[in-house]
Design a protein around this motif. Structure first.
Motif, PDB file in Angstrom:
ATOM      1  N   ARG A 183      -9.031  -8.791   2.256  1.00 32.40           N
ATOM      2  CA  ARG A 183      -7.709  -9.275   2.660  1.00 32.40           C
ATOM      3  C   ARG A 183      -6.899  -8.182   3.355  1.00 32.40           C
ATOM      4  N   LEU A 184      -7.121  -6.951   2.952  1.00 32.11           N
ATOM      5  CA  LEU A 184      -6.332  -5.850   3.504  1.00 32.11           C
ATOM      6  C   LEU A 184      -6.849  -5.367   4.852  1.00 32.11           C
TER       7      LEU A 184
ATOM      8  N   PHE B 197      -7.474 -16.199  -5.707  1.00 30.63           N
ATOM      9  CA  PHE B 197      -6.013 -16.281  -5.716  1.00 30.63           C
ATOM     10  C   PHE B 197      -5.383 -14.892  -5.808  1.00 30.63           C
ATOM     11  N   LEU B 198      -5.835 -14.089  -6.760  1.00 23.59           N
ATOM     12  CA  LEU B 198      -5.253 -12.759  -6.933  1.00 23.59           C
ATOM     13  C   LEU B 198      -5.511 -11.876  -5.715  1.00 23.59           C
ATOM     14  N   GLY B 199      -6.720 -11.941  -5.181  1.00 25.65           N
ATOM     15  CA  GLY B 199      -7.033 -11.156  -3.994  1.00 25.65           C
ATOM     16  C   GLY B 199      -6.177 -11.549  -2.807  1.00 25.65           C
ATOM     17  N   THR B 200      -5.850 -12.837  -2.725  1.00 18.85           N
ATOM     18  CA  THR B 200      -5.036 -13.326  -1.615  1.00 18.85           C
ATOM     19  C   THR B 200      -3.573 -12.950  -1.780  1.00 18.85           C
ATOM     20  N   VAL B 201      -3.008 -13.260  -2.932  1.00 19.89           N
ATOM     21  CA  VAL B 201      -1.571 -13.062  -3.118  1.00 19.89           C
ATOM     22  C   VAL B 201      -1.198 -11.578  -3.082  1.00 19.89           C
ATOM     23  N   ILE B 202      -2.085 -10.710  -3.549  1.00 18.35           N
ATOM     24  CA  ILE B 202      -1.803  -9.270  -3.517  1.00 18.35           C
ATOM     25  C   ILE B 202      -2.216  -8.665  -2.177  1.00 18.35           C
ATOM     26  N   GLY B 203      -3.386  -9.055  -1.704  1.00 18.44           N
ATOM     27  CA  GLY B 203      -3.935  -8.429  -0.509  1.00 18.44           C
ATOM     28  C   GLY B 203      -3.199  -8.751   0.776  1.00 18.44           C
ATOM     29  N   LEU B 204      -2.467  -9.865   0.805  1.00 16.15           N
ATOM     30  CA  LEU B 204      -1.765 -10.240   2.033  1.00 16.15           C
ATOM     31  C   LEU B 204      -0.399  -9.570   2.178  1.00 16.15           C
TER      32      LEU B 204
END
Length: 254
Positions: free
Chosen positions: A172-173, A197-204
């Motif tokens: 995501r980063l 979900f966690l990778g998306t919400v944090i990584g974006l």
């Protein structure tokens, strides 16, 4: 590699991904939400000429849209928010290009902090909708469009089961794989939704911050390429490298 591709082909032809009751409910709720959201905005806005309302495809289109919506944002904040989120989530769900313009618009209309929160919320919601939609019907489509990427992604996910969140954050980063591909391929290669979900919400968050902040000075942008200069890309890669450091350290100890 050939064996992995053969496994994917056989799986795509011979099986259907299982979908739970709650996943079907969420997918149905998203579709209903799109319709209700747009209807609510339409019936609560004042009578006016809304010919300017269209998906922006250039910075010029975006500036015109910003100029018209600024006055409505003050007097009809809720309607603008609902309309913005509905359109953004719809675009993410059905892989419609142009969400970067929506992120710029969020900065121009709502400022940095509110804009980032709005973009991360809408992006995560849209990515989640795309995830569940792909789980329902996406396997043949993904294999036909991105067979090589799917094989690569499946192999990487299988190797990183214990530190999968770190890997999803890295994706995501950084621009290693397109976000659209990640959204549709994740359920197919068995990335659990809570990790997705966690990778998306944090990584974006970092990329959203860069784009939203640029939207505040929309008139100074000459092209979309100005958003991601060498320094911005290097920063994102650095953060991404930090996110996978625990995985690399674990491997070095084994």
């Amino acid at each position: 590699m050939e064996k992995r591709e053969e496994d994917i082909v056989c799986s795509a032809k011979g099986s259907k991904l299982s979908v739970t009751f709650w996943e079907k409910t969420i997918a149905s709720g998203v579709v209903i939400g799109f319709v209700l959201g747009l209807l609510a905005v339409y019936y609560t806005m004042p009578a006016s000429d809304y010919s300017f309302l269209k998906l922006p495809r250039s910075l010029e289109d975006l500036q015109i849209l910003r100029d018209h919506l600024e006055s409505y944002t003050t007097d009809y904040t809720v309607q603008v928010l609902v309309g913005f989120c509905t359109v953004f989530i719809f675009m993410q769900t059905f892989m419609i290009p142009g969400t970067i313009f929506m992120s710029l618009l969020a900065g121009a209309l709502f400022g940095v902090f509110k804009g980032v929160a709005l973009v991360v919320f809408a992006s995560t919601s849209g990515a989640s909708s795309c995830y569940f939609l792909s789980k329902l019907i996406g396997k043949p489509l993904v294999f036909s469009l991105w067979p090589d990427k799917l094989s690569f992604f499946q192999a990487q996910v299988a190797k990183r089961k214990e530190r999968l969140l770190n890997y999803m954050l890295f994706l995501r980063l950084t621009p290693t794989l397109p976000n659209t591909f990640i959204n549709v391929a994740s359920p197919i290669v068995d990335v659990p939704y809570h990790i997705f979900f966690l990778g998306t919400v944090i990584g974006l968050i970092p990329a959203a911050y860069l784009t939203v902040r640029a939207g505040i000075a929309l008139g100074e942008l000459r092209s979309i390429g100005d958003l991601y200069d060498f320094q911005a890309i290097a920063t994102l890669f650095f953060i991404g490298a930090v996110s996978i450091t625990p995985t690399l350290m674990t491997k070095s100890k084994t």
